[in-house]
Every structure is written in structure tokens, then in C-alpha cells.
Design a protein around this motif. Structure first.
Motif, PDB file in Angstrom:
ATOM      1  N   GLU A  85      -0.086  84.812  35.229  1.00 57.33           N
ATOM      2  CA  GLU A  85       0.963  85.776  34.929  1.00 57.33           C
ATOM      3  C   GLU A  85       0.772  86.295  33.503  1.00 57.33           C
ATOM      4  O   GLU A  85      -0.096  85.807  32.779  1.00 57.33           O
ATOM      5  N   MET A  86       1.590  87.268  33.100  1.00 61.09           N
ATOM      6  CA  MET A  86       1.483  87.760  31.724  1.00 61.09           C
ATOM      7  C   MET A  86       2.845  88.188  31.190  1.00 61.09           C
ATOM      8  O   MET A  86       3.700  88.675  31.925  1.00 61.09           O
ATOM      9  N   CYS A  87       3.043  87.961  29.896  1.00 57.65           N
ATOM     10  CA  CYS A  87       4.252  88.396  29.211  1.00 57.65           C
ATOM     11  C   CYS A  87       3.872  88.824  27.798  1.00 57.65           C
ATOM     12  O   CYS A  87       2.712  88.720  27.398  1.00 57.65           O
ATOM     13  N   GLY A  88       4.845  89.315  27.041  1.00 60.68           N
ATOM     14  CA  GLY A  88       4.599  89.781  25.687  1.00 60.68           C
ATOM     15  C   GLY A  88       4.930  88.730  24.644  1.00 60.68           C
ATOM     16  O   GLY A  88       5.941  88.015  24.759  1.00 60.68           O
ATOM     17  N   THR A  89       4.105  88.627  23.615  1.00 58.97           N
ATOM     18  CA  THR A  89       4.336  87.623  22.578  1.00 58.97           C
ATOM     19  C   THR A  89       5.622  87.901  21.800  1.00 58.97           C
ATOM     20  O   THR A  89       6.323  86.964  21.400  1.00 58.97           O
TER      21      THR A  89
ATOM     22  N   VAL B 200       8.664  86.442  23.445  1.00 58.41           N
ATOM     23  CA  VAL B 200       8.808  84.990  23.303  1.00 58.41           C
ATOM     24  C   VAL B 200       9.629  84.676  22.059  1.00 58.41           C
ATOM     25  O   VAL B 200      10.592  83.903  22.094  1.00 58.41           O
ATOM     26  N   GLU B 201       9.266  85.283  20.952  1.00 63.60           N
ATOM     27  CA  GLU B 201       9.999  85.050  19.712  1.00 63.60           C
ATOM     28  C   GLU B 201      11.430  85.566  19.807  1.00 63.60           C
ATOM     29  O   GLU B 201      12.377  84.902  19.363  1.00 63.60           O
ATOM     30  N   THR B 202      11.604  86.752  20.410  1.00 56.16           N
ATOM     31  CA  THR B 202      12.945  87.318  20.551  1.00 56.16           C
ATOM     32  C   THR B 202      13.840  86.443  21.420  1.00 56.16           C
ATOM     33  O   THR B 202      15.018  86.236  21.115  1.00 56.16           O
ATOM     34  N   SER B 203      13.286  85.911  22.506  1.00 58.04           N
ATOM     35  CA  SER B 203      14.070  85.054  23.400  1.00 58.04           C
ATOM     36  C   SER B 203      14.531  83.793  22.678  1.00 58.04           C
ATOM     37  O   SER B 203      15.697  83.384  22.789  1.00 58.04           O
ATOM     38  N   TYR B 204      13.611  83.169  21.958  1.00 57.15           N
ATOM     39  CA  TYR B 204      13.973  81.976  21.186  1.00 57.15           C
ATOM     40  C   TYR B 204      15.086  82.296  20.190  1.00 57.15           C
ATOM     41  O   TYR B 204      16.074  81.550  20.068  1.00 57.15           O
ATOM     42  N   LYS B 205      14.946  83.403  19.457  1.00 55.15           N
ATOM     43  CA  LYS B 205      15.958  83.773  18.471  1.00 55.15           C
ATOM     44  C   LYS B 205      17.300  84.070  19.131  1.00 55.15           C
ATOM     45  O   LYS B 205      18.360  83.735  18.579  1.00 55.15           O
ATOM     46  N   HIS B 206      17.264  84.676  20.319  1.00 55.70           N
ATOM     47  CA  HIS B 206      18.499  84.993  21.022  1.00 55.70           C
ATOM     48  C   HIS B 206      19.224  83.717  21.452  1.00 55.70           C
ATOM     49  O   HIS B 206      20.449  83.588  21.287  1.00 55.70           O
ATOM     50  N   PHE B 207      18.493  82.768  21.997  1.00 56.13           N
ATOM     51  CA  PHE B 207      19.116  81.510  22.416  1.00 56.13           C
ATOM     52  C   PHE B 207      19.645  80.736  21.213  1.00 56.13           C
ATOM     53  O   PHE B 207      20.727  80.133  21.272  1.00 56.13           O
ATOM     54  N   LYS B 208      18.891  80.732  20.141  1.00 57.00           N
ATOM     55  CA  LYS B 208      19.346  80.049  18.925  1.00 57.00           C
ATOM     56  C   LYS B 208      20.639  80.690  18.413  1.00 57.00           C
ATOM     57  O   LYS B 208      21.605  79.990  18.064  1.00 57.00           O
ATOM     58  N   ALA B 209      20.685  82.021  18.401  1.00 58.55           N
ATOM     59  CA  ALA B 209      21.887  82.729  17.961  1.00 58.55           C
ATOM     60  C   ALA B 209      23.055  82.474  18.905  1.00 58.55           C
ATOM     61  O   ALA B 209      24.215  82.406  18.476  1.00 58.55           O
TER      62      ALA B 209
ATOM     63  N   LYS C 235      -4.574  93.864  21.083  1.00 58.53           N
ATOM     64  CA  LYS C 235      -3.722  93.670  19.904  1.00 58.53           C
ATOM     65  C   LYS C 235      -3.059  92.295  19.893  1.00 58.53           C
ATOM     66  O   LYS C 235      -2.079  92.078  19.185  1.00 58.53           O
ATOM     67  N   SER C 236      -3.597  91.385  20.695  1.00 60.64           N
ATOM     68  CA  SER C 236      -3.062  90.016  20.754  1.00 60.64           C
ATOM     69  C   SER C 236      -1.556  90.010  21.023  1.00 60.64           C
ATOM     70  O   SER C 236      -0.813  89.222  20.443  1.00 60.64           O
ATOM     71  N   GLU C 237      -1.133  90.862  21.937  1.00 63.33           N
ATOM     72  CA  GLU C 237       0.298  91.025  22.192  1.00 63.33           C
ATOM     73  C   GLU C 237       0.762  90.400  23.499  1.00 63.33           C
ATOM     74  O   GLU C 237       1.954  90.421  23.806  1.00 63.33           O
ATOM     75  N   PHE C 238      -0.167  89.843  24.274  1.00 62.26           N
ATOM     76  CA  PHE C 238       0.176  89.263  25.570  1.00 62.26           C
ATOM     77  C   PHE C 238      -0.109  87.764  25.588  1.00 62.26           C
ATOM     78  O   PHE C 238      -0.904  87.252  24.797  1.00 62.26           O
ATOM     79  N   ILE C 239       0.507  87.088  26.533  1.00 68.95           N
ATOM     80  CA  ILE C 239       0.112  85.739  26.920  1.00 68.95           C
ATOM     81  C   ILE C 239      -0.315  85.795  28.370  1.00 68.95           C
ATOM     82  O   ILE C 239       0.430  86.285  29.223  1.00 68.95           O
ATOM     83  N   PHE C 240      -1.534  85.355  28.648  1.00 66.85           N
ATOM     84  CA  PHE C 240      -2.031  85.223  30.017  1.00 66.85           C
ATOM     85  C   PHE C 240      -1.953  83.745  30.379  1.00 66.85           C
ATOM     86  O   PHE C 240      -2.543  82.905  29.689  1.00 66.85           O
TER      87      PHE C 240
ATOM     88  N   SER D  64      -1.821  89.522  14.872  1.00 65.44           N
ATOM     89  CA  SER D  64      -1.897  88.114  15.216  1.00 65.44           C
ATOM     90  C   SER D  64      -0.579  87.716  15.843  1.00 65.44           C
ATOM     91  O   SER D  64       0.474  88.265  15.504  1.00 65.44           O
ATOM     92  N   PRO D  65      -0.606  86.790  16.776  1.00 62.26           N
ATOM     93  CA  PRO D  65       0.618  86.411  17.472  1.00 62.26           C
ATOM     94  C   PRO D  65       1.565  85.644  16.565  1.00 62.26           C
ATOM     95  O   PRO D  65       1.153  85.002  15.600  1.00 62.26           O
ATOM     96  N   ASN D  66       2.860  85.705  16.895  1.00 62.83           N
ATOM     97  CA  ASN D  66       3.838  84.957  16.119  1.00 62.83           C
ATOM     98  C   ASN D  66       3.737  83.465  16.429  1.00 62.83           C
ATOM     99  O   ASN D  66       3.175  83.052  17.456  1.00 62.83           O
ATOM    100  N   GLN D  67       4.284  82.657  15.552  1.00 68.25           N
ATOM    101  CA  GLN D  67       4.157  81.212  15.660  1.00 68.25           C
ATOM    102  C   GLN D  67       4.808  80.667  16.925  1.00 68.25           C
ATOM    103  O   GLN D  67       4.305  79.733  17.553  1.00 68.25           O
ATOM    104  N   VAL D  68       5.932  81.253  17.332  1.00 70.10           N
ATOM    105  CA  VAL D  68       6.623  80.774  18.536  1.00 70.10           C
ATOM    106  C   VAL D  68       5.751  80.987  19.772  1.00 70.10           C
ATOM    107  O   VAL D  68       5.678  80.129  20.659  1.00 70.10           O
TER     108      VAL D  68
END
Length: 495
Positions: free
Chosen positions: A463-467, A470-479, A270-275, A28-32
Motif C-alpha cells: 500500500e502507499m500513503c504520504g509522509t 503521518v506526522e499530521t495524524s500524530y499531531k492531531h491525535f496528540k492535540a 521527493k521522498s513523500e510516500f511510504i510503500f 527528506s522524510p519527517n521523523q515520525v
């Protein structure tokens, strides 16, 4: 019952089948990622993206400022303002912020390539009502053909004695750009699909005969008279008026984008992408804003902070940033300078210059993921992949503003947070794109690193990216906001 993000994918399945498929996937995708999908579905245009950003900031306790009024800023405060309703600057001031201290900034953009309606859009040819459009940015325009399209943007509406600035979105499909049947273009598969965007790219709104059948001859004559006076089809104005709750004649003017109506969704076995459309660059915009909001929600983090934290989401990046609301304007520097003037410690020499030299910019724009069907288009040692974190972009010819020092510092943030990172360099035999990074770095002299989330189908209507990214990018900016004050002490170049 299937979750909301599943409904768009499994509309033909029963609830039981949807549940079975979900259990089989074991993912299942992460909340972010789910929050990003909601943000995308509410942000059909750059105007709507700014409106959604405002909602996020107001909910987090940020104060809405006006550029036209005097600012009264306090250390520890959280603020934002908009320009043209298409760019937004949000910032927080550390509790120990004083004049001459810098800002840690993440900058992205709200605009994406799309067709935009011409000032005179009405055209009738071959018995069809067509809508004239301009191409905005460098889109993969062939991907817009045979899509279920609509319009969204901003409208000036006359409401009594007041001229109101309002946003509009027509959620149902009302237009389509039809391709030519292969029977009439036998060479298309061998010679390639090469549409002329002036001749072949006008969406079809309706048939002209349908209006006559529905309204009768007299009604059609009246509509013809209205059309002769209006630069836009009366039917289009009626459709907009129905959404706005006004009369067609109350619509004074508008700026409308053509939009794909297919919802953004989590996808993949595997619900790993965003379209989705507009991942470039609303994915980076959302992650940056969420990183700032979450970091500034911690009073302890701001209590010991001497710097300011800022997110700048600009308009018009896709066409060069040369506008009053683009990265080529002084909008971000003006915000930093005004905040500095409100801070304690005024009166010393070179306050603004010292502030800029202590500042750091993360230019965040989507990156090119390694394409499994075109692997030769990537340099062999620089092949970004999904689920591997943000990509640092390098270019010796300054198409990206990254240096060894700025790269090291941003990488150190990731190291301390346990976050993966990747690198990208374009092949020597291919041209390199660019970002707002070099524009900002050369414009105000701010230290800059160019980064982006890996994606496929950049500038396509979908377009498409990985879920996970998304979470990693948010965590990186927060850090970045939370730790850069200490990270920045590791390297001193111009002592």
C-alpha cells in the motif's frame, strides 16, 4: 553513506550516487514517518504489532497490567494491558480524575488482510511441497502472486516442563505463489486475472525431489514418515525451529501469517510516500499510540486533567470484530469501568453511565485517497488527497458513526492546532465500507467520529500513503488528548 530508509530503494547505487540523488531531491522524510517505517518493519503480524506497542509504552513509563489480577490505579498514572497478545489497551488518568469522569479515546486495529496457514497445511502436488492457506479478510489477493513470501506469527513451544508462548518471524523469502505463464492463459489480459483462492493460492515451499537429493533415500523415507504424522511439512517445522532455537518436535502448535518480505520504505522522487504492507491499519495504530505517549509525557498536561486518555488497538476488524479481542467485545468498556471503580468518588448513582456519556471516541482507520487513474470512483465534492490531513468519514446510513456534533468537535481540535482536515462521502452508486466506529457507538453508546489517513492501494500486499499525513495524524491525535477537555465545552446537546 545513504540513510537506512534509502538503502531499500537504491540498493543498486553506489554511496556517491545515493548522495547525489538525495541532494537532487531536496527532500527528506519527517521523523515520525521514519519511526512508522521502523514500526512496520518490526510488525509483520498483529502479534508483533502488539509487541512493538508494548515496547513503546514501557519505554514511556507505562505500567503493564494483567486483566486476571486486581488493579490498583492512581490518578496521574499510565497503564496498559493486552488480550490474546493481539489487542492492546493503553490509558492514562488525569491527576484530577474521579469516578464518573469520561475517557477520550482513539481506537484502531492491529490486523490486516493476509493468507493464514491452515491447521493442516501440508500438501504435495506435482513434485512441489505446497502450504495450504486460508484467506483472512478482504484482500486484493492477486497482488500476493509472484511475491517473495515468508511466515510470521506465534508459536507454542515445549521447553522442558514449560509450554512457552513465543513470536517468530522468518526474515528470508521461503515461499512464493507463482502465476501461470501467459502462454498457458492467453486470455488473462483481456478477460482478467481471476484466481481461485482454493485452487491457485497455495504458496510453494520447495520441490519434493530436493529433499531426496540433499538427504538421500533413507532420510527422505524418514521425513515422509514424519510428514505423515504431522499436519505441516517437516521442512517448514525445521525452518521455524531454526529461528526459535528449538527442535522441530518441540513445536506444539502455531498461528502463522504469510508475509511479504519486501521492507517498508520511504519512497517517491521527493521522498513523500511510504510503500508498505499493513498500512491499513498499523499507520493509524502507530500515530494514535505515539500521540498518547507524547501527550502523557507532559506532567503539566496531566496535572489539570479530569478525564482519562485511552488508545485501544483491536484485533479482527478485517473480519467483523466479533471476537474476544475485537471491537465487538467489551474489552474497552471493561477497562474504562475498572479504572472508574479504582477512582475516588465512588458510591453515587449511575457512575458508569455518566462516564460513558462524558467519553468521546475517535475511530481511526485508513481512508481512500483520490486515485489519479480512477478519479470517477470518488464523489466530486469529497476527494481526499495526500498531505492534506486526516479525513472525516460521513455516511447517512451509519456505515460510519460520525455526526455533525462529533465532526465539529474533532475539527475544532484541528483548528486550534493549525492542522488541515478533509471530508469523505462515498458515491450513492457505490457500496460503503465500515469501521469499528459504528460497532463501538452502538455497543456502548459512546459519541464517535470516524476518521482516517488517506492512502492508495488499500488491502494490497503493498500500500502507499504520504509522509506528511503521518506526522499530521500524530499531531492531531496528540492535540486531541491535550485540548479536548476545553473543546468539549463548546457544544451541549442533551442538556
Amino acid at each position: 553513506m545513504a540513510k537506512s530508509w534509502q538503502r531499500a530503494r537504491w540498493v543498486t547505487c553506489s554511496a556517491e550516487e545515493s548522495t547525489a540523488m538525495s541532494e537532487t531531491s531536496k527532500a527528506s522524510p519527517n521523523q515520525v514517518a521514519l519511526e512508522l517505517v521502523d514500526f512496520l518493519n518490526n510488525s509483520w503480524t498483529h502479534f508483533h504489532a502488539v509487541e512493538e506497542s508494548k515496547k513503546m509504552l514501557l519505554a514511556a513509563g507505562f505500567t503493564h497490567l494483567s486483566e486476571c489480577e486486581e488493579w490498583d490505579l492512581k490518578p496521574g498514572g499510565k497503564y496498559f494491558f493486552t488480550r490474546n497478545a493481539s489487542s492492546i489497551i493503553a490509558f492514562t488518568l488525569g491527576a484530577k480524575f474521579s469516578a464518573g469522569n469520561g475517557f477520550y479515546c482513539v481506537a484502531a486495529h492491529t490486523d490486516s488482510p493476509c493468507p493464514k496457514l491452515k491447521p493442516i497445511s501440508a500438501s504435495t502436488k506435482g513434485g512441489f511441497l505446497k502450504v495450504g492457506v486460508q484467506t483472512y479478510g478482504g484482500g486484493l489477493w492477486y497482488t500476493w502472486f509472484d511475491r517473495d513470501l515468508s511466515v510470521a506469527g506465534r508459536v507454542l513451544v515445549q521447553r522442558g516442563d514449560t509450554l512457552s508462548h513465543e513470536l517468530v518471524k522468518v526474515p528470508r523469502p521461503i515461499m512464493r505463489i507463482p502465476t501461470l505463464a501467459i502462454h498457458l492463459d492467453r486470455e488473462v489480459n483481456s478477460a482478467g486475472f481471476k484466481p481461485n483462492t482454493e485452487q491457485h493460492f497455495a504458496p510453494v515451499l520447495a520441490t519434493s525431489i530436493k529433499a531426496a537429493l540433499d538427504g538421500g533415500a533413507e532420510a527422505e523415507k524418514e521425513k515422509a514418515k514424519d510428514a505423515a504424522r504431522s499436519p505441516h511439512h517437516q521442512l517448514l517445522l525445521e525452518t521455524l525451529a531454526a529461528e526459535l532455537g528449538c527442535k522441530p518436535e518441540d513445536i506444539v502448535d502455531f498461528e502463522l501469517n504469510v508475509c511479504d518480505t519486501q521492507p517498508s520504505t520511504v519512497a517517491g522522487a521527493k521522498s513523500e510516500f511510504i510503500f508498505s504492507g499493513r498500512l491499513d491499519n498499523l499507520a493509524m495504530s502507530f500515530c494514535a499510540l505515539k500521540g498518547l505517549v507524547e501527550a502523557s509525557n507532559d506532567p503539566a498536561a496531566l496535572a489539570d486533567e479530569e478525564m482519562g486518555w485511552m488508545v485501544a488497538l483491536f484485533d479482527n476488524e478485517e473480519v467483523g470484530s466479533d471476537s474476544a479481542q475485537g471491537a465487538g467485545s467489551p474489552i474497552m468498556f471493561e477497562a474504562m469501568r475498572r479504572a472508574t471503580k479504582c477512582a475516588p468518588g465512588q458510591g453515587s448513582e449511575g457512575t458508569s453511565s455518566r462516564m460513558l456519556r462524558k467519553s468521546f471516541l475517535v475511530s481511526a482507520d485508513m481512508a481512500h485517497c483520490l486515485h489519479p487513474n480512477y478519479m470517477d470512483r470518488h464523489e466530486e465534492n469529497h476527494q481526499p488527497k495526500m498531505h492534506k490531513g486526516l479525513v472525516i468519514k460521513h455516511n447517512a446510513n451509519q456505515r460510519y458513526a460520525t455526526t455533525a456534533v462529533t465532526s465539529f468537535l474533532f475539527r475544532e481540535v484541528a483548528k486550534r492546532a493549525g492542522i488541515p482536515m478533509q471530508d469523505f462521502v462515498v458515491r450513492n452508486d457505490m457500496g460503503c465500507g465500515s469501521t469499528i466506529g459504528p460497532i463501538m457507538a452502538s455497543g456502548i453508546g459512546i459519541r464517535t467520529v470516524d476518521v482516517g489517513m488517506p492512502q492508495l492501494s488499500m488491502h494490497s500486499v503493498r500500500e502507499m500513503c504520504g509522509t506528511d499525513d503521518v506526522e499530521t495524524s500524530y499531531k492531531h491525535f496528540k492535540a486531541f488528548f491535550e485540548t479536548f477537555s476545553s473543546v468539549d465545552q463548546l457544544v451541549k446537546v442533551d442538556k
